[in-house]
Design an enzyme around this catalytic site. Sequence first.
Site, PDB file in Angstrom:
ATOM      1  N   CYS A 115      10.622  58.214  26.102  1.00 46.34           N
ATOM      2  CA  CYS A 115      10.697  59.028  24.891  1.00 46.34           C
ATOM      3  C   CYS A 115      11.976  59.883  24.878  1.00 46.34           C
ATOM      4  O   CYS A 115      13.053  59.347  24.636  1.00 46.34           O
ATOM      5  CB  CYS A 115       9.421  59.843  24.722  1.00 46.34           C
ATOM      6  SG  CYS A 115       9.080  60.203  22.988  1.00 46.34           S
ATOM      7  N   HIS A 223       4.999  55.988  25.295  1.00 45.77           N
ATOM      8  CA  HIS A 223       4.560  56.723  26.500  1.00 45.77           C
ATOM      9  C   HIS A 223       3.710  55.853  27.420  1.00 45.77           C
ATOM     10  O   HIS A 223       2.484  55.938  27.402  1.00 45.77           O
ATOM     11  CB  HIS A 223       3.773  57.975  26.090  1.00 45.77           C
ATOM     12  CG  HIS A 223       4.659  59.060  25.594  1.00 45.77           C
ATOM     13  ND1 HIS A 223       5.188  60.040  26.417  1.00 45.77           N
ATOM     14  CD2 HIS A 223       5.166  59.289  24.357  1.00 45.77           C
ATOM     15  CE1 HIS A 223       5.961  60.833  25.705  1.00 45.77           C
ATOM     16  NE2 HIS A 223       5.965  60.404  24.452  1.00 45.77           N
ATOM     17  N   GLU A 225       3.288  56.280  30.504  1.00 44.31           N
ATOM     18  CA  GLU A 225       2.621  57.076  31.555  1.00 44.31           C
ATOM     19  C   GLU A 225       1.179  57.408  31.161  1.00 44.31           C
ATOM     20  O   GLU A 225       0.364  57.715  32.005  1.00 44.31           O
ATOM     21  CB  GLU A 225       3.421  58.360  31.847  1.00 44.31           C
ATOM     22  CG  GLU A 225       3.237  59.535  30.892  1.00 44.31           C
ATOM     23  CD  GLU A 225       3.880  59.342  29.514  1.00 44.31           C
ATOM     24  OE1 GLU A 225       4.545  58.312  29.296  1.00 44.31           O
ATOM     25  OE2 GLU A 225       3.725  60.241  28.649  1.00 44.31           O
TER      26      GLU A 225
HETATM   27  N1  LIG Z   1      11.622  65.493  21.102  1.00 42.63           N
HETATM   28  C1  LIG Z   1      11.956  64.110  20.985  1.00 42.63           C
HETATM   29  C2  LIG Z   1      11.292  63.306  22.090  1.00 42.63           C
HETATM   30  C3  LIG Z   1       9.816  63.165  21.897  1.00 42.63           C
HETATM   31  C4  LIG Z   1       9.046  63.172  23.203  1.00 42.63           C
HETATM   32  O1  LIG Z   1       9.568  62.912  24.262  1.00 42.63           O
HETATM   33  N2  LIG Z   1       7.773  63.551  23.111  1.00 42.63           N
HETATM   34  C5  LIG Z   1       6.984  63.796  24.285  1.00 42.63           C
HETATM   35  C6  LIG Z   1       5.899  64.756  23.978  1.00 42.63           C
HETATM   36  C7  LIG Z   1       5.326  65.365  25.211  1.00 42.63           C
HETATM   37  C8  LIG Z   1       5.068  64.371  26.308  1.00 42.63           C
HETATM   38  O2  LIG Z   1       4.135  63.570  26.165  1.00 42.63           O
HETATM   39  O3  LIG Z   1       5.773  64.395  27.322  1.00 42.63           O
HETATM   40  C9  LIG Z   1      11.558  63.587  19.637  1.00 42.63           C
HETATM   41  O4  LIG Z   1      10.818  64.255  18.920  1.00 42.63           O
HETATM   42  O5  LIG Z   1      11.983  62.468  19.290  1.00 42.63           O
END
Ligand SMILES: N[C@@H](CCC(=O)NCCCC(=O)O)C(=O)O
Length: 254
Positions: A115, A223, A225
């Site tokens: 992400c 995600h 994970e």
């Molecule tokens: N802020 C960026 C990346 C989005 C992101 O990494 N979200 C993760 C949310 C929390 C987590 O699960 O670690 C965007 O908005 O594109």
Amino acid sequence: MGIIFDKPLIGVVMCQNHIGSHLGQTVHNKYLDAIVLAGGVPLPLPHQLMHAPHLLENSMTLLDGILLTGSPSNIEPWHYGEEGKEEHADPARDRLAFGIITHAIGKKMPIFGICRGLQELVVANGGSLYRQLHMTHLFQEHREDDALPLDQQYAPVHEVQPEAEGLLSQVLGSAQSFAVNSLHGQGIREPGPQLRIEARAPDGLIEAVSLRQHPFALAVQWHPEWHSDHDPVSQRLFAAFIHAALCYHKEKQP
Ligand SMILES: N[C@@H](CCC(=O)NCCCC(=O)O)C(=O)O
């Protein structure tokens, strides 16, 4: 050094947050759990490593892989040639992530980005982002509904189609499409020449990239994970990353 009980040591990028009225650095358990489950040892990396160049360099010699985690914060836009402020910024994380990526690429150390981590790999390699995907009207909604319980926020919502003969389809053993979750407001505009497109969403958004001329630098916009203990795609992704880290460790031995 760098291996603990025959497991590779994985540096994990953290976020800066307010904890009460204090500043702290945090990483969600789900990222650390996914590394442990796949056979690695996670080592969260403090932003202070950027305070003296030798601190980062010395730390990098101990590590066998880098996990670039997700984060609600956004990369500051000047890093990819745009003007203006980012409301949810984490400049210290930007600095550490870009410093680590540069070192890891130089050493051909395995990198796995998730992400925000994908966005960091893109920007570090000269690519650029859409700052607000939903404002482009080019794509479907890629943000989560944060009023929902977590399990629903992280539920699969769209398909991704891997490129045939890419690193992702090699890791998954197939180029068949599969469903992923989606919790991001930004996305790849231009991946830049160093990165290879590995997968797209049905609306055309780039969902995975890898670095050319690197044994394992893979990043995904979703995600994996989440539920990495039983989701087959997630299991394969983390297993491949940890395997690459083990190979890196063996090769770096004198
Ligand atoms: N802020 C960026 C990346 C989005 C992101 O990494 N979200 C993760 C949310 C929390 C987590 O699960 O670690 C965007 O908005 O594109």
